[in-house]
Every structure is written in C-alpha cells, then in structure tokens.
Write an enzyme that holds these catalytic residues in place. Structure first.
Site, PDB file in Angstrom:
ATOM      1  CG  MET A  94      -8.555   7.202   2.048  1.00 63.31           C
ATOM      2  SD  MET A  94      -7.692   7.265   3.617  1.00 63.31           S
ATOM      3  CE  MET A  94      -6.965   5.628   3.654  1.00 63.31           C
ATOM      4  CG  MET A 114     -11.520   3.170   1.751  1.00 66.71           C
ATOM      5  SD  MET A 114      -9.980   3.184   2.658  1.00 66.71           S
ATOM      6  CE  MET A 114      -8.843   3.224   1.290  1.00 66.71           C
ATOM      7  CG  ASP A 173      -6.235  -2.819   2.987  1.00 71.40           C
ATOM      8  OD1 ASP A 173      -5.178  -2.519   3.556  1.00 71.40           O
ATOM      9  OD2 ASP A 173      -6.871  -2.026   2.267  1.00 71.40           O
ATOM     10  CG  HIS A 182      -9.268   0.051  -0.723  1.00 71.44           C
ATOM     11  ND1 HIS A 182      -8.676  -0.143   0.521  1.00 71.44           N
ATOM     12  CD2 HIS A 182     -10.608   0.014  -0.512  1.00 71.44           C
ATOM     13  CE1 HIS A 182      -9.622  -0.300   1.427  1.00 71.44           C
ATOM     14  NE2 HIS A 182     -10.802  -0.195   0.836  1.00 71.44           N
ATOM     15  CG  ASP A 236      -5.262   2.493   0.629  1.00 71.94           C
ATOM     16  OD1 ASP A 236      -6.179   1.661   0.598  1.00 71.94           O
ATOM     17  OD2 ASP A 236      -4.103   2.226   0.992  1.00 71.94           O
ATOM     18  CG  MET A 265     -11.701  -2.767   5.022  1.00 75.75           C
ATOM     19  SD  MET A 265     -10.180  -2.244   4.181  1.00 75.75           S
ATOM     20  CE  MET A 265      -9.263  -1.435   5.485  1.00 75.75           C
ATOM     21  CG  HIS A 285      -3.775  -1.477  -1.734  1.00 76.78           C
ATOM     22  ND1 HIS A 285      -4.837  -2.304  -2.017  1.00 76.78           N
ATOM     23  CD2 HIS A 285      -4.206  -0.644  -0.752  1.00 76.78           C
ATOM     24  CE1 HIS A 285      -5.857  -2.007  -1.234  1.00 76.78           C
ATOM     25  NE2 HIS A 285      -5.509  -0.986  -0.448  1.00 76.78           N
ATOM     26  CB  SER A 322      -0.905   0.023   1.228  1.00 73.45           C
ATOM     27  OG  SER A 322      -1.513   1.297   1.309  1.00 73.45           O
TER      28      SER A 322
HETATM   29  C1  DX5 Z   1      -6.412   1.620   5.341  1.00 74.42           C
HETATM   30  C2  DX5 Z   1      -5.950   1.236   3.963  1.00 74.42           C
HETATM   31  C3  DX5 Z   1      -4.830   0.290   3.917  1.00 74.42           C
HETATM   32  C4  DX5 Z   1      -3.586   0.724   4.627  1.00 74.42           C
HETATM   33  C5  DX5 Z   1      -2.978  -0.504   5.231  1.00 74.42           C
HETATM   34  O1  DX5 Z   1      -7.613   2.302   5.239  1.00 74.42           O
HETATM   35  O2  DX5 Z   1      -7.011   0.661   3.217  1.00 74.42           O
HETATM   36  O3  DX5 Z   1      -4.538  -0.099   2.577  1.00 74.42           O
HETATM   37  O4  DX5 Z   1      -2.642   1.352   3.822  1.00 74.42           O
HETATM   38  O5  DX5 Z   1      -1.886  -0.111   5.947  1.00 74.42           O
HETATM   39  P1  DX5 Z   1      -1.113  -1.063   6.958  1.00 74.42           P
HETATM   40  O6  DX5 Z   1      -0.620  -2.222   6.183  1.00 74.42           O
HETATM   41  O7  DX5 Z   1      -0.038  -0.169   7.456  1.00 74.42           O
HETATM   42  O8  DX5 Z   1      -2.092  -1.454   8.048  1.00 74.42           O
HETATM   43 ZN    ZN Z   2      -6.507  -0.224   1.256  1.00 74.15          ZN
END
Ligand code: DX5
Ligand code: ZN
Length: 220
Positions: A38, A68, A174, A66, A36, A136, A34, A9
């Site tokens: 947001m 969110m 994740d 991903h 993310d 998650m 990956h 990620s």
């Molecule tokens: C959290 C993200 C993850 C995050 C995971 O909302 O979806 O992808 O980056 O990070 P680690 O591996 O540090 O828990």
């Molecule tokens: Zn993620």
C-alpha cells in the site's frame, strides 16, 4: 472444480516481527504468502517496500503480491523478482492491458484486482494477459473488515465468463474470508482464498488454514 489454495495475508502479522509470523505460516502449510503493498495514495495506508519482499522471498513460500499502488511503472519491476503472482488493480492505470503484459513479461503470473464497486465487464478485453482475477470482498486498505456478500455474484460471473471462453484462470478473493464463507466462495468459483484476520486471530494457524481448505469437501 479447482482445489482451494490458501494465501494468508501478512497484513495481520506483527509488522516488527514479520519473518517470525511468515515462518509460522510456512510451518502451518500456507500455499502462498499474501503481501499487501500500500502506497498511501491508491489506499490511505502504507505497508512494505521491495526490500521486505526480498527478505520474505528467502523463506521459500511463493509470494502472492497484491499491489495497491498508483505508480505501477515503478512497482511492477521493483516487486516482480520476488513474486510468483503479481496483482495490479484495474483502477490504478489507464493502460491495464500494457501493465498486465509488463507483469507477464517479468516472469510472474499476472493478476488483476477489482475494488467492490468496479464492474468486471472489462475482463474479456484483457483475458489473454490474465492468469488470476482478484475480487476484493472488502474495500482495500485494512484487514479485519466484514465480507461484502454481493461479491459472491461477481465471483460466479467471472468464473463463468472464463469457463465459457474455455480458459482456466485462478479466481482469488480477498477480504473478510473465514472458515464460514470459504465453502460458499469455492462453490461460486473462487480457488485462491486470502485470509488475514481469520488466520492470525486463530489459536492454531494450521487448523485455520485447514478449515479454509475444507471448502473443497465433496468437490474433489
Ligand atoms: C485489504 C487487503 C487484504 C487484507 C485481508 O486491503 O488486501 O489482503 O489483509 O484481511 P482480512 O482477511 O482480515 O479481511
Ligand atoms: Zn490483499
């Protein structure tokens, strides 16, 4: 059992030098990157827009995006051109079936994600439009949180449900994934491991990715 694919990620990368960190993950043998996304509404944090995805797409490592975000009508067409896997949250829409169809018709593998408190029992209703289930294992919003152990049971339930239906699916986890829990996660049925903090805090990123793949030892 499916072999483990590692999807580091970029949330743990240096945000003002993202390309350099992304290139280091390519060099270190990542199967996916990956990303993310947001929006400050679905989760209380903000990350990147489609321009950043477009730039990373140029590196040539398949993007595992991903979402969110609440506004899927905007986000799916905006990010789809750059995604190999495009994952949406079940909690983000009243019209999950339609949204997954839109992802698939955009040419991406369609992922559906669930927050830790969301039961997976809706999955049989959408299974024909799902290529990947993202479980998650922390609450979404930040990297570096602690793995929520009872999610292992959810991983097993999902893998078993699809197997019983005779369907192959990717099961991705994740949040809080490390070299210590990778094997357990794989044994429970996960085959795509996302890891941010674990990979970025390692001295050697290649070694960290390799140790996540070691979950496959003895399982082919
Ligand atoms: C959290 C993200 C993850 C995050 C995971 O909302 O979806 O992808 O980056 O990070 P680690 O591996 O540090 O828990
Ligand atoms: Zn993620």
């Amino acid at each position: 059992m499916n072999k483990i694919l590692v999807s580091p990620s970029l949330l743990s990368a240096n945000p003002v030098d993202l390309m350099k960190d992304a290139a280091s993950l390519k060099e270190a043998g990542a199967d996916y990157l990956h990303l993310d996304i947001m929006d400050g509404h679905f989760v209380p944090n903000l990350t990147y827009g489609p321009k950043v995805a477009e730039g990373l797409f140029g590196l040539g490592v398949p993007l595992d995006i991903h979402l969110m975000v609440d506004c899927l009508e905007w986000a799916i067409p905006a990010f789809a051109p750059f995604a190999k896997i495009l994952t949406i949250h079940a909690e983000a829409t009243r019209h999950l079936h339609r949204a997954l169809q839109l992802v698939q018709s955009s040419g991406c593998r369609a992922g559906v994600a669930m927050n830790p408190a969301t039961p997976p029992d809706f999955l049989p209703c959408v299974m024909d439009n799902v290529d990947l289930v993202l479980i998650m294992t922390v609450n979404p919003g930040w990297g570096g949180q602690k793995f929520i152990a009872p999610m292992l049971e959810k991983v097993s339930w999902v893998r078993e449900m699809f197997s019983k239906a005779g369907k192959d699916v990717d099961v991705e986890v994740d949040g809080g994934v490390t070299g210590d829990n990778a094997r357990l996660l794989h044994e429970a049925g996960a085959n795509v491991l996302v890891a941010g903090n674990y990979v970025f805090s390692a001295k050697d990123r290649r070694q960290a990715i390799h140790s996540l793949r070691m979950g496959t030892i003895g399982h082919g």
